[in-house]
Design a protein around this motif. Structure first.
Motif, short mmCIF file in Angstrom:
data_model
loop_
_atom_site.label_atom_id
_atom_site.label_comp_id
_atom_site.label_asym_id
_atom_site.label_seq_id
_atom_site.Cartn_x
_atom_site.Cartn_y
_atom_site.Cartn_z
N GLN A 324 0.84 -1.20 0.00
CA GLN A 324 0.00 0.00 0.00
C GLN A 324 0.87 1.25 0.00
OE1 GLN A 324 -3.48 -0.11 2.47
NE2 GLN A 324 -3.25 2.04 3.07
N GLY A 325 0.53 2.22 -0.84
CA GLY A 325 1.30 3.45 -0.91
C GLY A 325 1.20 4.27 0.36
N LYS A 326 2.26 5.06 0.62
CA LYS A 326 2.30 5.95 1.77
C LYS A 326 2.66 7.36 1.32
CE LYS A 326 4.24 2.38 4.86
NZ LYS A 326 5.36 2.10 5.80
N ILE A 327 2.36 8.33 2.15
CA ILE A 327 2.78 9.70 1.87
C ILE A 327 4.29 9.81 2.10
CG2 ILE A 327 2.59 12.12 2.55
CD1 ILE A 327 -0.30 11.60 3.29
N GLY A 328 5.02 10.21 1.05
CA GLY A 328 6.45 10.44 1.18
C GLY A 328 6.74 11.77 1.84
N TYR A 329 6.00 12.80 1.39
CA TYR A 329 6.06 14.11 2.05
C TYR A 329 4.92 14.97 1.55
CZ TYR A 329 8.40 16.26 -2.09
OH TYR A 329 8.72 16.73 -3.34
N SER A 330 4.63 16.03 2.30
CA SER A 330 3.57 16.99 1.96
C SER A 330 4.12 18.40 2.06
CB SER A 330 2.38 16.84 2.92
OG SER A 330 1.83 15.54 2.88
N ARG A 331 3.59 19.26 1.19
CA ARG A 331 4.03 20.66 1.24
C ARG A 331 2.97 21.54 0.57
NH1 ARG A 331 9.24 20.61 -1.30
NH2 ARG A 331 9.92 19.76 0.71
N ASP A 332 2.47 22.53 1.31
CA ASP A 332 1.58 23.55 0.76
C ASP A 332 0.37 22.95 0.04
OD1 ASP A 332 3.35 25.52 1.69
OD2 ASP A 332 4.52 25.42 -0.16
N GLY A 333 -0.25 21.97 0.68
CA GLY A 333 -1.47 21.38 0.11
C GLY A 333 -1.21 20.36 -0.98
N VAL A 334 0.04 19.97 -1.19
CA VAL A 334 0.39 18.95 -2.17
C VAL A 334 0.97 17.75 -1.43
CG1 VAL A 334 1.81 18.39 -4.18
CG2 VAL A 334 0.81 20.68 -3.95
N GLN A 335 0.49 16.56 -1.77
CA GLN A 335 0.98 15.34 -1.16
C GLN A 335 1.69 14.49 -2.21
OE1 GLN A 335 -2.67 13.65 0.38
NE2 GLN A 335 -2.31 14.50 2.43
N VAL A 336 2.83 13.92 -1.82
CA VAL A 336 3.57 12.99 -2.66
C VAL A 336 3.43 11.60 -2.06
CG1 VAL A 336 5.82 12.35 -3.61
CG2 VAL A 336 5.20 14.77 -3.38
#
Length: 409
Positions: A324-336
């Motif tokens: 299952q994918g996970k959030i690598g990082y988030s910044r200013d309303g954008v999620q990777v």
């Protein structure tokens, strides 16, 4: 020379992608359709036949979709004297077995609905106390998928404890295993055993941590193929984002043959924009979620067909590693979001949750990726971008995604 190299790189990446799809087998997330999102409690035999015809016409079987699932509302209002479920003769005049045979003849499998309560959520008879009998009926009819929906409110069982809820699911799992161990068991318990239902949270004014969410569903992989992790989805962006946020903490529960289920897809329903449909579908793929369509398959708009049959995006979901994918990082309303794949590739989804377009630089290091350079394929543009070093500059529309497959050169 550069063009020749780019084409070679792209073809190799695409070959590995398609190989992942071909290898899916029975261990990857189930794919199919369920009647509830679009038709509520109105399922009937003719609708199922028309839906199968539509699925075949749009070549959904070639994209990997397999199960055609009838949700609540298919039986008569009461059990037979011997405890059997009886198909409603007005909705299913031919019964279930001829319908199953037709579904199979078109290359799909029939799914059905029941409940570990006396009454289903829509007030039809459930399977509590008749688990083995009903499992045998389903097997005799040729059913290959059962959605088993816990309905405490209908049955005034809001105070039923964790152990009793799990016991009921265990009994049904054992009943299914006796008649057909390959039948998909879709647990739809929605967090009641872990006190995560909306009603339970409202009563305690409690927030839910990732650790609590993991503990609430830790029992499910042993008993089900898939398990609902939230209440019902709706065809609006706000609710889809709420459900997305509720997946945190569940990643390690998923694996081959066992999947968190953030509910059926709403792609093609309501007033979702094309970008929102694309984002919703892509997110469920990166989450390793079952891909259960909920739209009207009899008449699908071209842009929706394009989304739900994108084999390159589906291949992320059907990768045999089943991570299952996970959030690598988030910044200013954008999620990777980052998803490891079996052949060493990496799936990456970049989500713009903002209400306006954004310029965004995707830095590989920020997502804890292992190398500085990747062969990057854009899965919605269906184009290989070549070897990219360290970062990728993007413009992402509101409520939209970019989805990439990264390969090591």
């Amino acid at each position: 020379m550069h063009r020749t190299l780019s084409l070679l790189v792209g073809s190799c990446l695409l070959a590995s992608l398609l190989q992942a799809t071909d290898a899916a087998g029975g261990e990857t997330p189930p794919m199919g359709w369920n009647s509830y999102n679009k038709f509520g409690l109105g399922v009937h035999g003719f609708l199922v036949r028309e839906t199968v015809d539509g699925a075949k016409r749009y070549k959904l079987d070639e994209a990997g979709y397999k199960y055609i699932v009838m949700d609540d509302g298919w039986p008569e209002r009461e059990l037979a004297a011997d405890g059997r479920l009886v198909p409603d003769p007005n909705r299913f005049p031919e019964g279930i077995k001829p319908l199953t045979d037709y579904v199979k003849s078109q290359g799909f499998e029939l799914g059905i609905y029941s409940s570990p309560n006396k009454r289903t959520c829509g007030d039809w008879p459930g399977s509590l106390g008749n688990e083995e009998l009903h499992a045998q009926q389903f097997a005799e009819w040729g059913v290959k998928f059962v959605k088993y929906d816990y309905c405490p409110t209908r049955n005034d069982e809001q105070e039923t404890g964790r152990e009793e809820i799990i016991r009921r699911y265990r009994v049904f799992t054992e009943a299914l295993n006796k008649v057909d161990p390959e039948m998909v068991h879709a647990i739809c318990e929605k967090g009641w055993a872990g006190s995560l239902s909306r009603r339970q949270r409202k009563a305690t004014n409690g927030t839910v941590t990732a650790e609590q969410r993991h503990a609430a569903f830790a029992w499910a992989p042993e008993l089900g193929t898939m398990w609902r992790t939230t209440g019902d989805i709706k065809a609006n962006w706000k609710r889809i984002m709420q459900i997305l946020d509720m997946q945190e903490g569940l990643e390690e529960l998923a694996g081959p043959g066992a999947f968190n289920n953030p509910d059926m897809l709403e792609v093609g329903n309501g007033n979702l924009t094309r970008a929102e449909n694309r984002a919703h579908f892509s997110l469920w793929c990166i989450l390793n979620s079952p891909l259960i369509l909920g739209n009207d398959l009899r008449n699908i708009p071209d842009d929706v067909v394009e989304i739900i049959t994108n084999k390159e995006v589906i291949a992320l979901n059907q990768d045999v590693l089943c991570k299952q994918g996970k959030i690598g990082y988030s910044r200013d309303g954008v999620q990777v979001w980052v998803k490891p794949l079996k052949n060493g590739d990496t799936g990456v989804l970049i989500l713009n949750r903002n209400d306006e377009p954004v310029d965004f630089t995707f830095n590989f290091a920020d997502a804890s990726l292992e190398v500085n350079a990747y062969i990057v394929r854009d899965l919605w543009a269906k184009k290989t971008l070549g070897t990219i070093n360290q970062s990728l500059k993007l413009e992402i529309a509101s409520h939209d995604v970019k989805v990439y497959r990264l390969g090591i050169p």
